[in-house]
Design a protein around this motif. Structure first.
Motif, PDB file in Angstrom:
ATOM      1  N   LYS A  45       0.814  -1.040   0.291  1.00 55.47           N
ATOM      2  CA  LYS A  45       0.306   0.065   0.209  1.00 55.47           C
ATOM      3  C   LYS A  45       1.044   1.481  -0.166  1.00 55.47           C
ATOM      4  N   MET A  46       0.762   2.029  -0.895  1.00 51.84           N
ATOM      5  CA  MET A  46       1.090   3.743  -0.292  1.00 51.84           C
ATOM      6  C   MET A  46       0.583   4.315  -0.536  1.00 51.84           C
ATOM      7  N   PHE A  47       1.100   6.152   0.093  1.00 51.08           N
ATOM      8  CA  PHE A  47       0.514   7.068  -0.418  1.00 51.08           C
ATOM      9  C   PHE A  47       1.094   8.323  -1.275  1.00 51.08           C
ATOM     10  N   VAL A  48      -0.173   8.661  -1.718  1.00 53.49           N
ATOM     11  CA  VAL A  48       0.670  10.506  -2.050  1.00 53.49           C
ATOM     12  C   VAL A  48      -0.114  11.642  -1.757  1.00 53.49           C
ATOM     13  N   ILE A  49       0.796  12.020  -0.969  1.00 50.55           N
ATOM     14  CA  ILE A  49       0.120  13.664  -0.514  1.00 50.55           C
ATOM     15  C   ILE A  49       0.871  14.723  -1.491  1.00 50.55           C
ATOM     16  N   ILE A  50      -0.288  15.460  -2.012  1.00 52.97           N
ATOM     17  CA  ILE A  50      -0.175  16.610  -2.151  1.00 52.97           C
ATOM     18  C   ILE A  50      -0.025  17.611  -1.740  1.00 52.97           C
ATOM     19  N   SER A  51       0.514  18.239  -1.737  1.00 53.91           N
ATOM     20  CA  SER A  51       0.553  19.622  -0.336  1.00 53.91           C
ATOM     21  C   SER A  51       0.262  20.707  -2.183  1.00 53.91           C
ATOM     22  N   LYS A  74      -8.915   3.917 -13.046  1.00 63.65           N
ATOM     23  CA  LYS A  74      -7.351   2.845 -13.450  1.00 63.65           C
ATOM     24  C   LYS A  74      -7.628   2.060 -12.454  1.00 63.65           C
ATOM     25  N   ASN A  75      -8.319   2.312 -11.237  1.00 64.13           N
ATOM     26  CA  ASN A  75      -7.388   0.292 -10.700  1.00 64.13           C
ATOM     27  C   ASN A  75      -8.770   0.740  -9.298  1.00 64.13           C
ATOM     28  N   GLU A  76      -9.936  -0.289  -9.100  1.00 69.06           N
ATOM     29  CA  GLU A  76     -10.281   0.204  -8.086  1.00 69.06           C
ATOM     30  C   GLU A  76      -9.944   0.499  -6.787  1.00 69.06           C
ATOM     31  N   THR A  77      -8.914  -0.250  -6.829  1.00 70.02           N
ATOM     32  CA  THR A  77      -8.030   0.072  -4.901  1.00 70.02           C
ATOM     33  C   THR A  77      -7.333   1.507  -5.164  1.00 70.02           C
ATOM     34  N   TYR A  78      -7.354   2.008  -6.280  1.00 71.34           N
ATOM     35  CA  TYR A  78      -7.400   3.214  -5.859  1.00 71.34           C
ATOM     36  C   TYR A  78      -8.082   4.325  -5.479  1.00 71.34           C
ATOM     37  N   SER A  79      -7.394   5.798  -4.417  1.00 68.43           N
ATOM     38  CA  SER A  79      -7.874   6.320  -3.587  1.00 68.43           C
ATOM     39  C   SER A  79      -8.128   7.985  -3.562  1.00 68.43           C
ATOM     40  N   ALA A  80      -8.957   8.923  -3.698  1.00 69.45           N
ATOM     41  CA  ALA A  80      -8.694  10.421  -3.157  1.00 69.45           C
ATOM     42  C   ALA A  80      -9.353  10.014  -2.199  1.00 69.45           C
ATOM     43  N   ILE A  81      -8.666  11.427  -0.865  1.00 70.12           N
ATOM     44  CA  ILE A  81      -9.318  11.924  -0.460  1.00 70.12           C
ATOM     45  C   ILE A  81      -8.215  13.053   0.057  1.00 70.12           C
ATOM     46  N   GLY A  82      -9.286  13.837   1.226  1.00 73.54           N
ATOM     47  CA  GLY A  82      -9.067  15.348   1.646  1.00 73.54           C
ATOM     48  C   GLY A  82      -7.809  15.004   2.419  1.00 73.54           C
ATOM     49  N   THR A 128      -5.201   0.703  -2.723  1.00 70.32           N
ATOM     50  CA  THR A 128      -3.495  -0.016  -1.968  1.00 70.32           C
ATOM     51  C   THR A 128      -2.633   1.419  -2.610  1.00 70.32           C
ATOM     52  N   LEU A 129      -3.661   2.162  -3.093  1.00 67.47           N
ATOM     53  CA  LEU A 129      -2.654   4.715  -3.008  1.00 67.47           C
ATOM     54  C   LEU A 129      -4.125   4.626  -3.054  1.00 67.47           C
ATOM     55  N   VAL A 130      -3.179   5.155  -1.922  1.00 67.83           N
ATOM     56  CA  VAL A 130      -4.165   6.550  -1.487  1.00 67.83           C
ATOM     57  C   VAL A 130      -3.921   8.450  -1.831  1.00 67.83           C
ATOM     58  N   TYR A 131      -4.286   8.937  -2.687  1.00 69.65           N
ATOM     59  CA  TYR A 131      -3.734  10.037  -2.976  1.00 69.65           C
ATOM     60  C   TYR A 131      -4.840  11.536  -1.962  1.00 69.65           C
ATOM     61  N   ILE A 132      -3.735  11.622  -1.700  1.00 70.02           N
ATOM     62  CA  ILE A 132      -4.131  12.625  -0.605  1.00 70.02           C
ATOM     63  C   ILE A 132      -3.765  14.073  -0.940  1.00 70.02           C
ATOM     64  N   TYR A 133      -4.666  14.925  -0.544  1.00 69.97           N
ATOM     65  CA  TYR A 133      -4.872  16.676  -1.347  1.00 69.97           C
ATOM     66  C   TYR A 133      -4.668  17.123   0.236  1.00 69.97           C
ATOM     67  N   HIS A 134      -3.654  17.967   0.162  1.00 70.27           N
ATOM     68  CA  HIS A 134      -3.704  19.335   1.569  1.00 70.27           C
ATOM     69  C   HIS A 134      -3.193  20.226   0.824  1.00 70.27           C
ATOM     70  N   ASP A 135      -3.693  21.651   1.396  1.00 73.07           N
ATOM     71  CA  ASP A 135      -4.110  22.464   0.860  1.00 73.07           C
ATOM     72  C   ASP A 135      -3.954  23.426   1.675  1.00 73.07           C
ATOM     73  N   THR A 136      -2.798  22.965   2.741  1.00 74.03           N
ATOM     74  CA  THR A 136      -2.991  24.280   3.565  1.00 74.03           C
ATOM     75  C   THR A 136      -2.168  25.839   3.295  1.00 74.03           C
ATOM     76  N   ILE A 137      -1.267  25.299   2.434  1.00 76.56           N
ATOM     77  CA  ILE A 137      -0.496  26.874   1.851  1.00 76.56           C
ATOM     78  C   ILE A 137      -0.881  27.326   0.269  1.00 76.56           C
ATOM     79  N   ASP A 138      -1.512  27.037  -0.749  1.00 75.34           N
ATOM     80  CA  ASP A 138      -2.359  27.341  -1.451  1.00 75.34           C
ATOM     81  C   ASP A 138      -3.809  28.141  -0.542  1.00 75.34           C
ATOM     82  N   ASN A 139      -4.034  27.637   0.527  1.00 76.34           N
ATOM     83  CA  ASN A 139      -6.014  28.137   0.249  1.00 76.34           C
ATOM     84  C   ASN A 139      -5.809  29.550   1.293  1.00 76.34           C
TER      85      ASN A 139
END
Length: 170
Positions: free
Chosen positions: A2-8, A86-94, A114-125
């Motif tokens: 499993k993996m996380f992608v944190i996008i700030s 792309k894959n039912e085990t992929y997901s995105a969340i805030g 298996t893969l989760v994109y986490i969207y972090h918005d502190t700087i842009d906000n």
């Protein structure tokens, strides 16, 4: 695995350097960290950067919207749909949502992922309301990201993280 992608959103390279340095030296994380750069798509703004980070074959710009493989990409829900396609085990969340999960909620959420994109918005906000405020929230953004990494590792024993940005602030 499993993996996380944190996008700030709007995190600059220099901030990424600080995060990597802390990960390498933090006694709890004891992590390896590699830092590399990329050039953001032009124009350097959220709608283009976020779309470019999603798995895709083609990107389009139509009616002031960015599409990947013909699908909308504005907002977490739309990006979640792209990932799930792309894959039912992929997901995105805030960030706010996952940061507020309890241990049991985290485990339940991750049970089929298996893969989760986490969207972090502190700087842009901060920059959307007053561009000079981005400097004031950098430390907060770093702390939030590091606390999230620790929380996910401690509660899920997952140690595969990519921390990235869609673009940097000017």
């Amino acid at each position: 695995k499993k993996m996380f992608v944190i996008i700030s959103d709007a995190m600059r390279y220099e901030i990424g350097r600080e995060i990597a340095d802390v990960i390498k030296t933090d006694p709890m994380l004891k992590g390896g960290a590699e830092l590399s750069y990329s050039i953001s798509p032009l124009p350097s703004e959220t709608r283009f950067g976020m779309a470019s980070l999603l798995p895709h074959r083609e990107m389009q710009y139509a009616n002031k919207a960015v599409l990947v493989d013909g699908k909308m990409t504005n907002g977490v829900a739309a990006r979640n749909a792209v990932l799930q396609d792309k894959n039912e085990t992929y997901s995105a969340i805030g960030y706010e949502e996952i940061a507020n999960f309890s241990r049991d909620e985290l485990r339940s959420y991750m049970s089929d992922k298996t893969l989760v994109y986490i969207y972090h918005d502190t700087i842009d906000n901060a920059g959307e309301h007053n561009e000079s405020k981005v400097f004031d929230v950098v430390e907060k953004a770093i702390d939030e990201i590091l606390l999230l990494v620790k929380k996910l590792y401690n509660n899920l024993q997952i140690s595969n993280f990519f921390i990235t940005a869609d673009h940097g602030f000017l």
